[in-house]
Design a protein around this motif. Structure first.
Motif, mmCIF file in Angstrom:
data_model
loop_
_atom_site.group_PDB
_atom_site.id
_atom_site.type_symbol
_atom_site.label_atom_id
_atom_site.label_comp_id
_atom_site.label_asym_id
_atom_site.label_seq_id
_atom_site.Cartn_x
_atom_site.Cartn_y
_atom_site.Cartn_z
ATOM 1 N N THR A 1 34.521 55.703 76.787
ATOM 2 C CA THR A 1 35.123 57.007 76.518
ATOM 3 C C THR A 1 36.211 56.913 75.452
ATOM 4 O OG1 THR A 1 36.722 56.620 78.254
ATOM 5 C CG2 THR A 1 34.736 57.814 78.875
ATOM 6 N N LEU A 2 36.507 55.676 75.027
ATOM 7 C CA LEU A 2 37.607 55.480 74.076
ATOM 8 C C LEU A 2 37.094 55.527 72.645
ATOM 9 C CD1 LEU A 2 40.632 54.496 73.635
ATOM 10 C CD2 LEU A 2 39.606 52.238 73.404
ATOM 11 N N ARG A 3 37.701 56.388 71.818
ATOM 12 C CA ARG A 3 37.377 56.385 70.390
ATOM 13 C C ARG A 3 38.349 55.435 69.696
ATOM 14 N NH1 ARG A 3 33.841 60.670 69.300
ATOM 15 N NH2 ARG A 3 34.142 60.747 67.054
ATOM 16 N N ALA A 4 37.945 54.160 69.567
ATOM 17 C CA ALA A 4 38.833 53.133 69.007
ATOM 18 C C ALA A 4 39.073 53.383 67.527
ATOM 19 C CB ALA A 4 38.235 51.752 69.223
ATOM 20 N N ASN A 5 38.050 53.878 66.824
ATOM 21 C CA ASN A 5 38.204 54.305 65.437
ATOM 22 C C ASN A 5 37.589 55.685 65.315
ATOM 23 O OD1 ASN A 5 37.798 51.084 63.788
ATOM 24 N ND2 ASN A 5 39.612 52.193 64.373
ATOM 25 N N ASP A 6 38.343 56.610 64.717
ATOM 26 C CA ASP A 6 37.900 57.993 64.678
ATOM 27 C C ASP A 6 37.926 58.471 63.226
ATOM 28 O OD1 ASP A 6 37.190 60.497 65.302
ATOM 29 O OD2 ASP A 6 38.879 60.933 66.636
ATOM 30 N N ASP A 7 36.754 58.532 62.594
ATOM 31 C CA ASP A 7 36.630 59.055 61.235
ATOM 32 C C ASP A 7 37.573 58.333 60.262
ATOM 33 O OD1 ASP A 7 35.564 60.621 59.282
ATOM 34 O OD2 ASP A 7 36.956 62.278 59.605
ATOM 35 N N VAL A 8 37.438 57.018 60.199
ATOM 36 C CA VAL A 8 38.310 56.234 59.323
ATOM 37 C C VAL A 8 37.695 56.134 57.930
ATOM 38 C CG1 VAL A 8 39.219 53.919 58.876
ATOM 39 C CG2 VAL A 8 39.319 54.887 61.179
ATOM 40 N N LEU B 1 48.493 49.027 58.961
ATOM 41 C CA LEU B 1 49.690 49.030 59.782
ATOM 42 C C LEU B 1 49.446 49.925 60.989
ATOM 43 C CD1 LEU B 1 52.630 47.944 59.456
ATOM 44 C CD2 LEU B 1 53.201 50.107 58.393
ATOM 45 N N GLY B 2 49.892 49.479 62.145
ATOM 46 C CA GLY B 2 49.733 50.325 63.322
ATOM 47 C C GLY B 2 50.208 49.601 64.559
ATOM 48 N N GLU B 3 50.456 50.359 65.628
ATOM 49 C CA GLU B 3 50.899 49.762 66.881
ATOM 50 C C GLU B 3 49.728 49.044 67.552
ATOM 51 O OE1 GLU B 3 54.133 51.413 69.370
ATOM 52 O OE2 GLU B 3 53.039 53.234 68.914
ATOM 53 N N ASN B 4 50.030 48.317 68.634
ATOM 54 C CA ASN B 4 48.955 47.735 69.435
ATOM 55 C C ASN B 4 48.053 48.857 69.918
ATOM 56 O OD1 ASN B 4 49.696 44.919 69.525
ATOM 57 N ND2 ASN B 4 51.493 45.631 70.635
ATOM 58 N N GLY B 5 46.748 48.653 69.767
ATOM 59 C CA GLY B 5 45.818 49.666 70.253
ATOM 60 C C GLY B 5 45.593 50.809 69.287
ATOM 61 N N ALA B 6 46.094 50.675 68.034
ATOM 62 C CA ALA B 6 45.878 51.752 67.067
ATOM 63 C C ALA B 6 44.487 51.672 66.445
ATOM 64 C CB ALA B 6 46.941 51.689 65.974
ATOM 65 N N GLY B 7 43.790 50.552 66.662
ATOM 66 C CA GLY B 7 42.422 50.439 66.169
ATOM 67 C C GLY B 7 42.269 49.542 64.952
ATOM 68 N N VAL C 1 49.291 50.461 51.635
ATOM 69 C CA VAL C 1 49.356 50.469 53.099
ATOM 70 C C VAL C 1 48.533 51.611 53.660
ATOM 71 C CG1 VAL C 1 50.842 50.559 55.122
ATOM 72 C CG2 VAL C 1 51.731 49.643 53.000
ATOM 73 N N THR C 2 47.644 51.288 54.584
ATOM 74 C CA THR C 2 46.958 52.335 55.338
ATOM 75 C C THR C 2 47.507 52.289 56.759
ATOM 76 O OG1 THR C 2 44.957 52.239 54.020
ATOM 77 C CG2 THR C 2 44.736 53.096 56.245
ATOM 78 N N ILE C 3 47.984 53.438 57.238
ATOM 79 C CA ILE C 3 48.606 53.462 58.558
ATOM 80 C C ILE C 3 47.666 54.115 59.559
ATOM 81 C CG2 ILE C 3 50.566 54.330 59.894
ATOM 82 C CD1 ILE C 3 52.095 54.173 57.153
ATOM 83 N N LEU C 4 47.438 53.423 60.672
ATOM 84 C CA LEU C 4 46.543 53.929 61.716
ATOM 85 C C LEU C 4 47.336 54.279 62.960
ATOM 86 C CD1 LEU C 4 44.340 51.083 60.816
ATOM 87 C CD2 LEU C 4 43.133 53.147 61.421
ATOM 88 N N ARG C 5 46.920 55.351 63.614
ATOM 89 C CA ARG C 5 47.536 55.715 64.887
ATOM 90 C C ARG C 5 46.449 56.300 65.774
ATOM 91 N NH1 ARG C 5 51.975 58.991 63.343
ATOM 92 N NH2 ARG C 5 50.974 60.909 63.962
ATOM 93 N N HIS C 6 46.321 55.801 66.991
ATOM 94 C CA HIS C 6 45.288 56.260 67.931
ATOM 95 C C HIS C 6 43.913 56.302 67.284
ATOM 96 C CE1 HIS C 6 48.532 56.962 70.557
ATOM 97 N NE2 HIS C 6 48.997 58.015 69.921
ATOM 98 N N GLY C 7 43.586 55.282 66.469
ATOM 99 C CA GLY C 7 42.257 55.184 65.886
ATOM 100 C C GLY C 7 42.034 56.001 64.629
#
Lengths: 515, 291
Positions: free
Chosen positions: A20-27, A40-46, A210-216
């Motif tokens: 159910t987890l969208r680890a990467n969403d339209d990247v 760049l991103g927090e733990n679990g940002a994908g 830098v590409t910044i990711l958050r919640h995938g």
């Protein structure tokens, strides 16, 4: 001259779904040749999921990758390597029982000629300033040296794109500097680098893009030269971070934990021997032990917690009482509390509920939990609920199994369970390893608060930022030896780095050379 | 002098089935799989080899049947543990029980029948040098070839091997099959060379001794040779001493090889320096790629 395609690698609308987890969403992102591009991103940002797809270790659910302008399917890591993509993993994909050359050979296609390969490894590693002995067994090497194997392994395949997954997390500051020199040189030679990190200073210093990711999701693509650490942090977290604040003026009281020439023999070929460690931890202070992984931290924790019994009682004293030969429970009864590094499996039993896990560490020290041999479940769940509330542990069911919690929430619970006892002395190994920024701040604040209430706190950590944030005094462990403990405000990151690399040994060598 | 040669030959004959089975299991364990079904694969090899030799009259065809039976059993083990990811310890134990039961059933009509013996030269049969050659081959394969390196890599860290693009499951299947072939051959040796007849449970724990030998040899082929010959010598010693009737109960002497196995294992396992350096780190751990 024929102009090549503008972009080396493009990801277009890439989606990866796990259950159910969208680890990467339209990247969507683009990497140019010769560019050091940070994710760049927090733990679990994908971030890790994304690069695993680029390296062929995972397949995207939808979306496409283009390599030099052409759409490609990267079916497996071998296919990625064929394209010219190399990857250095966060948790190294090395074989500990094998030699350096054998490890490299496993990644090389074609002929199998160990002599030739060993010679090549020695040459390339020297050329890029990453010295390595081809015949050394990996298990005997430091983390920095292991990383060199991975890098050299990639370099031998003359990659066009090198992926580095949090490479500096395990390095001393000096080793990190050396790595930056190597990476900058590679980029100048035209090799693109994807650099995953959550360390803002590094990204600002090293990267071109830098590409910044958050919640995938990709939330921004910026030029690091035009940003500052605070603006990057804000993009990364999506809000302002709570800053941990201690009452810097700590009043050091009596010695609560005293280590007196603590020594411990290695218990296996890959273990570290502890040599004559002496340290005092006083009431009201946080003492941190810095060091690169594998320098004796886990052995040290086992010795202090009583998981391994010491030779002499006098080696470890709790509130003046010699307890070196006492076991874990006896030490707990004397007011000590321990939080090991591995939360799942060591700090908590994965298949047990949280309240059962409370009983496991507190049955000896809290009389109310066991009455005439019977477990008092009501009292246990009372404690469990209190910890959950105080430390904002987020969970599904009221009393879930330990393994169903996320890493950060379980860590809050495991630490909260010990802090709830108001222990006179606390020893924590890697308190915020793999925990997101919010939970880290909560845990660090709680540790400082405990010390200010008169407890002695000993923190073992590999995260220098964390150490400087919470410690009053800092000692460094290197090859089983502990340096003196210096006041935190008198120690710089550089000095700590030198100690981590084993400065006392360098001194000995100099001394011997001078004599 | 002749006496000496006779004793040495008997020791070699007793050691060879242990050596064959242990070498197979060594490769299996190097790839990270713990197959406790050696006894079952061996006894199936023994009964099928005996039967095939009896029907065709050729002991060589019998040996091939032994190998095929061992491989069939190991394929079953591989399918359960590698494809269906069942518990390796439980499956291995079940394989032994299955082999013992099934072989009894298959061999019911063979009991008491005279067997076909593999030709030998004054008691020196061709499988004795073959087993030593096999040890050399396994050593060469594991430490000198790329494929052997991959086997050790898979046993040391299956996750890393997978990340590098190696087929962990395929490598393990091949190793398990090799182990089955070796165990089957060892069983065939018992029923076609050692005592050319079929007796129910005729392996009498040799599969377990072979398993212990692998640990005893700390997963090194030449140490396996030394270990197998040592155990061969002890079992012959027990047998010889019985004939002198020194008042030692024969049960105690028959117990000797098993007792030595236990003592050797305790001594070796107690020395963690020795075992851990060679122990395949992924031994007995199931592998499921995350996809």
């Amino acid at each position: 001259m024929n102009r090549g395609p503008e972009y080396l690698l493009e990801a277009l609308h890439v989606v990866k779904v796990f259950g159910t987890l969208r680890a990467n969403d339209d990247v969507t992102l683009k990497v140019k040749p010769g560019e050091i591009h940070a994710f760049l991103g927090e733990n679990g940002a994908g971030k890790s999921t994304l690069v695993k797809m680029i390296y062929g270790a995972l397949q995207p659910t939808s979306g496409e990758f283009r390599w030099m302008g052409q759409p490609v399917t990267i079916a497996n890591p071998a296919a990625a390597r064929k394209l010219g993509i190399g990857m250095v993993f966060q948790h190294f994909s090395l074989f500990e029982a094998l030699t350096v050359a054998e490890n490299v050979a496993l990644a090389m296609p074609g002929d199998f000629d160990m002599a030739k390969l060993s010679e090549k490894i020695a040459r390339v590693s020297k050329e890029y300033g990453l010295p390595l002995a081809p015949t050394a067994t990996v298990a005997d090497l430091s983390v920095g040296e292991r990383q060199r194997i991975e890098i050299v392994r990639c370099l031998l395949q003359e990659p066009k794109l090198l992926i580095m997954d949090e490479p500096t997390a395990v390095l001393t500051p000096q080793e990190a500097d050396q790595l930056f020199v190597t990476l900058t040189r590679l980029a100048k030679e035209g090799c693109a680098v994807i650099y995953i990190s959550h360390r803002l200073e590094e990204v600002k210093r090293l990267c071109h893009n830098v590409t910044i990711l958050r919640h995938g999701k990709v939330v921004a693509n910026v030029d690091p030269a035009r940003e500052n650490a605070a603006s990057l942090a804000k993009l990364m977290v999506g809000g302002d971070i709570h800053v941990v604040r201690g009452n810097r003026k700590h009043a050091a009281g009596d010695v609560r934990l005293k280590l007196d020439r603590l020594s411990l023999d290695p218990d296996g070929p890959f273990a570290v021997e502890l040599k004559e460690i002496s340290l005092d931890v006083r009431a009201g202070e946080v003492v941190a032990i810095a060091g690169v992984a594998g320098n004796g931290q886990s052995e040290f924790f086992d010795a202090v917690s009583g998981e391994r019994i010491l030779h002499r009682d006098s080696m470890l004293q709790i509130d003046g009482k010699p307890m070196g030969r006492a076991g874990v429970n006896a030490r707990r009864k004397a007011g000590a509390a321990f939080v090991p590094e591995e939360r799942l499996g060591h700090g908590a039993v994965p298949a047990f509920s949280l309240s059962e896990n409370v009983i496991l560490t507190r049955h000896a020290s809290d009389k109310s939990l066991i009455r005439s041999g019977l477990v008092q479940r009501g009292d246990a769940s009372g404690i469990s609920h209190r910890v959950i509330k105080d430390f904002d542990v987020r969970k599904g069911k009221p009393d879930p199994e330990a393994r169903s919690l996320s890493g950060g929430n379980l860590q809050k619970f495991v630490i909260g369970r010990e802090l709830d006892r108001k222990p006179g002395m606390l020893v924590v190994n890697q308190p915020t390893w793999g925990v997101d920024a919010g939970a880290s701040a909560t845990i660090r604040q709680a540790i400082i608060d405990l010390s200010r209430q008169g407890s002695a706190v000993l923190v073992i950590s590999q995260d220098l930022d964390e150490i400087f944030e919470i410690a009053d005094r800092i000692a460094v462990i290197s090859r089983g030896q502990l340096s003196d403990a210096y006041p935190a405000d008198k120690l710089t990151a550089e000095k700590t780095g030198l100690l981590m690399a084993g400065e006392h040994e360098i001194k000995e060598v100099r001394h011997a050379a001078g004599a | 002098m002749d006496m000496m040669i006779a004793v040495i030959l008997t020791i070699m004959t007793a050691a060879t089935p242990l050596l064959l089975a242990a070498l197979g299991e060594l490769v299996v364990e190097r790839s990270g799989v713990l197959n406790l079904g050696v006894e079952g694969m061996m006894v199936m090899g023994a009964v099928c080899g005996f039967g095939a030799a009896l029907m065709t009259g050729s002991p060589w065809l019998g040996l091939f049947a032994s190998i095929a039976a061992g491989m069939f059993m190991s394929l079953l083990f591989g399918f359960l543990t590698l494809s269906l990811v069942s518990n390796q310890v439980a499956t291995g134990l079940a394989l032994t029980l299955l082999g013992l039961g099934l072989s009894g059933q298959i061999g019911e009509s063979f009991v008491g029948q005279p067997g076909v013996k593999l030709p030998n030269y004054d008691g020196f049969d061709p499988l004795i040098p073959f087993a030593i050659l096999l040890a050399w081959g396994v050593s060469w394969f594991l430490f000198k070839t790329k494929a052997g390196l991959v086997v050790r890599a898979v046993g040391n860290s299956h996750a890393s091997a997978h990340a590098m693009g190696y087929h962990v499951i395929r490598v393990r299947y091949l190793c398990v099959l090799f182990g089955g072939a070796c165990a089957g051959l060892a069983g065939g040796y018992l029923s076609l060379v050692y005592t050319p007849q079929w007796i129910e449970n005729m392996t009498s724990g040799r599969g377990w001794i072979a398993l212990a030998l692998v640990v005893f040899a700390s997963w090194r082929p030449w140490r396996t040779v030394a270990g197998a010959y040592l155990f061969g010598a002890i079992s012959i010693l027990a047998f010889t001493v019985q004939t002198f009737a020194w008042g030692i109960p024969s049960q105690f002497l028959s117990m000797l090889p098993y007792l030595v196995t236990i003592i050797a294992l305790v001594v070796i396992s107690g020395n963690r320096m020795l075992t851990r350096a060679n122990t395949p780190a992924c031994l007995g751990q199931p592998f499921v790629p995350d996809r």
